[in-house]
Design a protein around this motif. Sequence first.
Motif, mmCIF file in Angstrom:
data_model
loop_
_atom_site.group_PDB
_atom_site.id
_atom_site.type_symbol
_atom_site.label_atom_id
_atom_site.label_comp_id
_atom_site.label_asym_id
_atom_site.label_seq_id
_atom_site.Cartn_x
_atom_site.Cartn_y
_atom_site.Cartn_z
ATOM 1 N N PRO A 16 0.823 -1.218 0.000
ATOM 2 C CA PRO A 16 0.000 0.000 0.000
ATOM 3 C C PRO A 16 0.852 1.261 0.000
ATOM 4 O O PRO A 16 1.984 1.269 0.488
ATOM 5 C CB PRO A 16 -0.801 -0.124 1.307
ATOM 6 C CG PRO A 16 -0.792 -1.573 1.637
ATOM 7 C CD PRO A 16 0.503 -2.118 1.131
ATOM 8 N N ALA A 32 5.782 3.415 -0.532
ATOM 9 C CA ALA A 32 4.921 2.351 -0.011
ATOM 10 C C ALA A 32 5.054 2.262 1.504
ATOM 11 O O ALA A 32 6.015 2.766 2.100
ATOM 12 C CB ALA A 32 5.279 1.019 -0.651
ATOM 13 N N ARG A 60 7.826 2.523 -5.053
ATOM 14 C CA ARG A 60 6.933 1.600 -4.353
ATOM 15 C C ARG A 60 7.019 0.197 -4.933
ATOM 16 O O ARG A 60 6.780 -0.787 -4.229
ATOM 17 C CB ARG A 60 5.497 2.117 -4.371
ATOM 18 C CG ARG A 60 4.861 2.304 -5.746
ATOM 19 C CD ARG A 60 3.507 2.974 -5.592
ATOM 20 N NE ARG A 60 2.770 3.150 -6.830
ATOM 21 C CZ ARG A 60 2.826 4.218 -7.598
ATOM 22 N NH1 ARG A 60 3.621 5.222 -7.273
ATOM 23 N NH2 ARG A 60 2.083 4.310 -8.694
ATOM 24 N N SER A 64 9.077 -2.626 -2.640
ATOM 25 C CA SER A 64 8.270 -3.805 -2.324
ATOM 26 C C SER A 64 8.990 -5.075 -2.747
ATOM 27 O O SER A 64 8.964 -6.087 -2.029
ATOM 28 C CB SER A 64 6.901 -3.720 -3.002
ATOM 29 O OG SER A 64 6.137 -2.645 -2.498
ATOM 30 N N PRO A 176 -5.833 -5.989 -5.144
ATOM 31 C CA PRO A 176 -5.410 -5.364 -3.894
ATOM 32 C C PRO A 176 -3.886 -5.316 -3.757
ATOM 33 O O PRO A 176 -3.161 -6.090 -4.394
ATOM 34 C CB PRO A 176 -6.013 -6.278 -2.817
ATOM 35 C CG PRO A 176 -7.008 -7.130 -3.519
ATOM 36 C CD PRO A 176 -6.521 -7.269 -4.921
ATOM 37 N N PRO A 177 -3.377 -4.423 -2.909
ATOM 38 C CA PRO A 177 -1.939 -4.404 -2.628
ATOM 39 C C PRO A 177 -1.458 -5.755 -2.109
ATOM 40 O O PRO A 177 -2.163 -6.451 -1.364
ATOM 41 C CB PRO A 177 -1.811 -3.326 -1.541
ATOM 42 C CG PRO A 177 -2.984 -2.423 -1.771
ATOM 43 C CD PRO A 177 -4.091 -3.331 -2.214
#
Length: 205
Positions: A16, A32, A60, A64, A176-177
Amino acid sequence: MSDLTLTRWWLVRHAPVANPRGVIYGRSDLPAVFDDEATLARVAAMLPADAIAVTSHLSRSVESMKRLAGNFMDLSDIHIVPELAEQDFGAWEGLCWDDIPAPQAQAFWDDYAHAQPPEGESFGQLIDRVNPVFRALNRHYTGKNIVAVVHGGTIRAILAGILGLAPDRALMFDIPPLSVTRLDYLDAPDNAGWRIGGINLGGAG
């Protein structure tokens, strides 16, 4: 079946984003947030130990990947592919939706699969940008495991490409993340094609 080559993809949406104002951030480089350790660990455990690591150029995506990488890659060996970045919202980047003149915002939402923000790109254009690069990577890394930590729009664009979906249909996917989409490309002499192993696996929802 001895001539079958299997190329396996793990498409992961990044963690996210820190976005307290709720701004439009498609290609803006917002950081993120990595406070969901349980989901990070669960997703990392799903990834193969011998994968090619691919990200977009946005932090991000790269950060990640580094958080998830663990045992499956050398952190110095991330293949950064700018063409896999999120949709570009042009002059609207960094604005809240309430900042956009109402007629412009309404025109966008009336046809958000094809509408192009000022100085930006439509989702249809994102599909056209992402898929040639995705196919080129699939050819280049044939027979490999590939983990690509990218963006929700990027993953929808890839699904549109392999399923032959119109842009508005592809936007029906909720990505979704930290969710994982699993794809296999089976290449045999007389039969080549895609197989979808799962969409939105492992994420926080």
